[in-house]
Motif scaffolding. Structure first.
Motif, PDB file in Angstrom:
ATOM      1  N   ILE A   1       0.660  -1.013   0.127  1.00  0.00           N
ATOM      2  CA  ILE A   1      -0.183   0.426  -0.154  1.00  0.00           C
ATOM      3  C   ILE A   1       0.780   1.435   0.211  1.00  0.00           C
ATOM      4  O   ILE A   1       1.575   1.024   1.018  1.00  0.00           O
ATOM      5  N   ILE A   2       0.193   2.288  -0.459  1.00  0.00           N
ATOM      6  CA  ILE A   2       1.545   3.496  -0.787  1.00  0.00           C
ATOM      7  C   ILE A   2       1.014   4.045   0.534  1.00  0.00           C
ATOM      8  O   ILE A   2      -0.290   4.258   0.725  1.00  0.00           O
ATOM      9  N   ASP A   3       1.905   5.503   0.644  1.00  0.00           N
ATOM     10  CA  ASP A   3       1.306   6.103   0.972  1.00  0.00           C
ATOM     11  C   ASP A   3       0.848   7.427   0.943  1.00  0.00           C
ATOM     12  O   ASP A   3       0.627   7.126   0.035  1.00  0.00           O
ATOM     13  N   CYS A   4      -0.581   7.550   1.893  1.00  0.00           N
ATOM     14  CA  CYS A   4      -1.992   8.487   1.290  1.00  0.00           C
ATOM     15  C   CYS A   4      -0.971   9.488   1.851  1.00  0.00           C
ATOM     16  O   CYS A   4      -1.872  10.474   2.584  1.00  0.00           O
ATOM     17  N   GLU A   5      -0.739  10.971   0.736  1.00  0.00           N
ATOM     18  CA  GLU A   5       0.057  12.427   1.549  1.00  0.00           C
ATOM     19  C   GLU A   5      -0.742  13.006   0.580  1.00  0.00           C
ATOM     20  O   GLU A   5      -0.296  13.862   1.285  1.00  0.00           O
ATOM     21  N   TRP A   6      -1.791  12.584   0.019  1.00  0.00           N
ATOM     22  CA  TRP A   6      -2.820  13.230  -1.128  1.00  0.00           C
ATOM     23  C   TRP A   6      -3.512  13.476  -0.002  1.00  0.00           C
ATOM     24  O   TRP A   6      -3.885  13.277   1.152  1.00  0.00           O
ATOM     25  N   ASP A   7      -4.381  14.941  -0.543  1.00  0.00           N
ATOM     26  CA  ASP A   7      -5.716  14.621   0.535  1.00  0.00           C
ATOM     27  C   ASP A   7      -6.913  14.200   0.160  1.00  0.00           C
ATOM     28  O   ASP A   7      -7.996  14.547  -0.575  1.00  0.00           O
ATOM     29  N   THR A   8      -6.823  12.385   1.385  1.00  0.00           N
ATOM     30  CA  THR A   8      -7.966  11.863   1.091  1.00  0.00           C
ATOM     31  C   THR A   8      -9.268  11.950   1.158  1.00  0.00           C
ATOM     32  O   THR A   8     -10.085  10.581   1.242  1.00  0.00           O
ATOM     33  N   ASP A   9      -9.581  13.369   1.599  1.00  0.00           N
ATOM     34  CA  ASP A   9     -11.214  13.698   2.108  1.00  0.00           C
ATOM     35  C   ASP A   9     -11.391  14.826   0.656  1.00  0.00           C
ATOM     36  O   ASP A   9     -12.738  14.588   0.278  1.00  0.00           O
ATOM     37  N   ALA A  10     -10.799  14.711  -0.436  1.00  0.00           N
ATOM     38  CA  ALA A  10     -11.130  15.744  -0.986  1.00  0.00           C
ATOM     39  C   ALA A  10     -11.470  15.271  -2.658  1.00  0.00           C
ATOM     40  O   ALA A  10     -10.655  13.582  -2.379  1.00  0.00           O
ATOM     41  N   HIS A  11     -12.187  15.691  -3.103  1.00  0.00           N
ATOM     42  CA  HIS A  11     -12.545  15.155  -4.541  1.00  0.00           C
ATOM     43  C   HIS A  11     -12.257  15.989  -5.911  1.00  0.00           C
ATOM     44  O   HIS A  11     -12.028  16.624  -5.187  1.00  0.00           O
ATOM     45  N   GLY A  12     -11.556  15.093  -6.646  1.00  0.00           N
ATOM     46  CA  GLY A  12     -11.268  15.519  -7.730  1.00  0.00           C
ATOM     47  C   GLY A  12     -11.242  15.339  -9.100  1.00  0.00           C
ATOM     48  O   GLY A  12     -12.238  13.831  -8.943  1.00  0.00           O
ATOM     49  N   GLN A  13     -10.477  15.134 -10.396  1.00  0.00           N
ATOM     50  CA  GLN A  13     -10.517  14.245 -11.430  1.00  0.00           C
ATOM     51  C   GLN A  13      -9.016  13.720 -11.376  1.00  0.00           C
ATOM     52  O   GLN A  13      -7.885  14.446 -12.215  1.00  0.00           O
ATOM     53  N   TYR A  14      -8.949  12.568 -10.318  1.00  0.00           N
ATOM     54  CA  TYR A  14      -7.901  12.296 -10.528  1.00  0.00           C
ATOM     55  C   TYR A  14      -7.861  10.966 -12.037  1.00  0.00           C
ATOM     56  O   TYR A  14      -8.505  10.288 -12.134  1.00  0.00           O
ATOM     57  N   SER A  15      -6.553  10.809 -12.040  1.00  0.00           N
ATOM     58  CA  SER A  15      -5.645   9.467 -12.815  1.00  0.00           C
ATOM     59  C   SER A  15      -4.547   9.321 -12.392  1.00  0.00           C
ATOM     60  O   SER A  15      -3.846  10.008 -10.934  1.00  0.00           O
ATOM     61  N   ILE A  16      -4.025   8.446 -12.648  1.00  0.00           N
ATOM     62  CA  ILE A  16      -3.016   7.479 -11.916  1.00  0.00           C
ATOM     63  C   ILE A  16      -2.079   7.088 -13.291  1.00  0.00           C
ATOM     64  O   ILE A  16      -2.888   6.365 -14.158  1.00  0.00           O
TER      65      ILE A  16
END
Length: 141
Positions: A71-86
């Motif tokens: 599991i990678i560290d969750c250092e982004w805002d995990t509560d925020a909604h966004g237009q994510y791409s990986i």
């Protein structure tokens, strides 16, 4: 009559701005799954609306039996909604594989499994609601 027209126009303009968040999703975590018989290093980039919000490298042991995970560290805002791409690639590869994180029906929280098999990378998008804990929640316990 002019006031009503202005009110309708103002309300339409305000509500129209809300529609831009349609399709936004919460990113509840990212897990790397190694199905290869050798250990691997995977480079991972997470973007929100084309802006990099997280960049990391994950080392994953060789598959013991069926799969080995990290599991990678969750250092982004995990509560925020966004237009994510990986984007992800095995460190020895030149090309990146990409996926846009999309909501599924009414679930606006997703987590991603990056699956590394033989010569390919696959992305499996999973609903946060279908799992007792998302990868980010597991890390915080």
């Amino acid at each position: 009559m002019k006031r009503r027209g202005i009110l309708v126009l103002s309300t339409t303009a305000l509500l129209g701005g809300c529609s831009s968040s349609e399709g936004d999703v919460q990113l509840g975590g990212v897990r790397v799954e190694n199905f290869r018989e050798e250990s691997i290093t995977v480079e991972i980039k997470i973007e929100d609306d084309s802006e990099t919000v997280y960049n990391t490298t994950a080392s994953v042991a060789s598959a013991s039996g069926t799969v080995s995970t990290e599991i990678i560290d969750c250092e982004w805002d995990t509560d925020a909604h966004g237009q994510y791409s990986i984007a992800a690639r095995v460190a020895s590869d030149d090309e990146w594989d990409h996926v846009d994180v999309v909501e599924d029906n009414s679930d606006s929280c997703r987590w991603i499994a990056i699956q590394v098999e033989s010569e390919n990378i696959y992305f499996d998008q999973r609903d946060c609601e279908n799992y007792p804990e998302t990868p980010c929640e597991l890390l915080s316990n």
